[in-house]
Design a protein around this motif. Structure first.
Motif: not given
Length: 485
Positions: A270-272, A278, A284, A376, A396, A398, A402, A413
């Motif tokens: 997962g990425v922003q 995705q 996720l 990840w 970036d 994800r 959350p 981060t």
């Protein structure tokens, strides 16, 4: 002219009279000063100031720290000459910023009740609907059971595909009547095959195996065809998720298999922002870490809880990174860490495998979690559940669940470009808000949310998956059918 002089004289006389009258009032009836007037004024102001602080101190402590953080932190940075990075809660972003932001997690404030309570209340956990029903397809063993001949299949970092399947088989949400099911789980293990040469997952067979499974269920059952697979759930627990390849450039080029583009994918990638791998309905999930290994490590941890390693990383760090398919491993981040801090006594960096490396995590204050090929890493989970502050170095990225795991309150981060300032950043956190972060890490709810169990436990990782699916009930064929009738 004489009249003007008379007016000025009269005005002066009146002014003199008023001044004398005030002096008489201050000094008393006979012109002598009051002996207690000075003490009285001091006592009055002191009493007023005390009452003001008493009534307004709670407001000042909570409101001022949140509304003036940026200004105050900017001043603090100027005093300390810290310009390259800033912390937003526990997030360190690009070096273009020059101030340390929020102190919401400052070292210790007894007045901040948030730090005196668990991060989560079980009553506030999203309750799984008793109406949620999942049908688990019973596929021939070549799609799943046969792969378990490889012992690593159910224990390595990709093993969530096995753990979720096992947990669903004994779950209360499982239904044996497919006509009442909201979702259909397709148990195909694609990450169990490891090449013996380099230890990396070889998932070249994934697309054909999945395609075969879809052909089987679509020919034997009517449920795939009626929704075109939109209420069917698959697991993609490897590097680039629904693209089913371990190298990003190839994964992007191949894209998501067409027959899965309407389905729900449980994936670790997962990425922003937008990414071809995705671009599908997804949930996720965290990488798999054995709960048994965690319990064993915690039982063997030092009784005094002492952490004698300041910053820890064990894993692949190439001294001279090789260009593979036009890409450098870890975008050279791990190489930069090794070159910069390999000789620093505060950094315990190891490049070789060690079966008991969780025993090193439980002794560490900060655990570095840099990206590899994908952003990840299982270190994210291992660090959290073993009480080591994860230092996420993957732009970036994800992060999973959350709503259940408040990542900004339990981790750091650091931007990839700022890896050279890592030592300074960690020293700053250790001197300011480390105690608060460690306290948040101790929340048992956070640990539970990242671990998969063979049988679902309230709040664990599979529970979180089901909670996410419960939110997607509008994708259920029977729900959408009933809503239109």
């Amino acid at each position: 002219m004489e009249a003007q002089q008379i007016k000025r004289t009269t005005a002066k006389s009146r002014g003199f009279y008023v001044k004398m009258k005030l002096l008489q009032q201050q000094n008393g009836k006979h012109g002598r000063p009051h002996e207690k007037s000075c003490f009285f004024r001091y006592y009055k102001w002191l009493l007023w100031l005390s009452l003001t602080l008493y009534f307004f101190s709670p407001y000042l402590l909570t409101t001022t720290t949140t509304t003036t953080t940026n200004d105050d932190d900017s001043k603090n940075d100027n005093k300390n000459n810290i310009n390259p990075t800033f912390l937003s809660k526990t997030r360190v972003v690009s070096s273009s910023k020059s101030t340390f932001a929020s102190r919401a997690l400052i070292e210790s404030t007894a007045s901040d009740s948030r730090l005196q309570q668990p991060l989560h209340d079980q009553e506030g956990v999203l309750s799984l609907s008793k109406d949620l029903k999942i049908y688990v397809y019973e596929l021939p063993p070549e799609y799943n059971a046969d792969w378990l001949n490889n012992e690593r299949c159910s224990n390595h970092l990709f093993a969530s595909e096995v753990a979720i399947h096992r947990a669903l088989l004994t779950s209360d949400v499982r239904t044996f009547d497919p006509y009442e099911a909201d979702f259909f789980f397709v148990p195909v293990y694609v990450s169990c095959n490891f090449s013996t040469v380099n230890g990396f997952p070889a998932i070249g067979h994934a697309r054909s195996l999945l395609s075969s499974a879809v052909q089987l269920i679509s020919s034997d059952y009517p449920f795939w065809n009626r929704s075109l697979g939109s209420d069917h759930v698959f697991v993609a627990s490897h590097d680039f998720g629904a693209c089913f390849h371990t190298m990003e450039n190839v994964a992007i080029a191949d894209g998501i298999p067409g027959f899965l583009k309407r389905s729900i994918i449980l994936q670790t990638f997962g990425v922003q922002g937008k990414h071809p791998c995705q671009d599908v309905e997804n949930v996720l999930i965290p990488p798999y870490v054995s709960p048994e290994s965690v319990r064993t490590t915690l039982e063997r941890a030092p009784a005094n809880g002492r952490r004698d390693i300041f910053a820890f990383f064990r894993g692949k760090m190439e001294v001279h990174p090789k260009n593979v398919s036009g890409r450098f491993y870890s975008k050279r981040v791990r190489t930069a860490i090794w070159r910069k801090y390999g000789g620093d006594r505060k950094f315990y960096l190891q490049r070789h495998r060690f079966a008991g490396y969780q025993s090193e995590i439980v002794r560490s204050v900060f655990c570095l979690c840099p990206l590899g090929w994908a952003p990840w890493s299982p270190r994210l989970v291992e660090s959290v559940v073993l009480g080591c502050v994860p230092v996420i170095i993957a732009d970036d990225i994800r992060l999973p669940f959350p709503e259940a795991v408040r990542w900004p309150e339990i981790s750091l981060t650091v931007a990839e470009r700022d890896v050279g300032k890592l030592g300074m950043i960690l020293e700053h956190v250790a001197a300011t808000n480390l105690t608060a972060i460690q306290k948040n890490l101790m929340d048992p709810f956070v640990r539970r949310a990242l671990l998969f169990n063979n049988q679902i436990e309230q709040g664990d990782a599979t529970w979180q998956v089901l909670s996410a699916l419960a939110i997607k009930l509008n994708r259920s064929y029977i729900r959408s059918r009933d809503s239109t009738q």
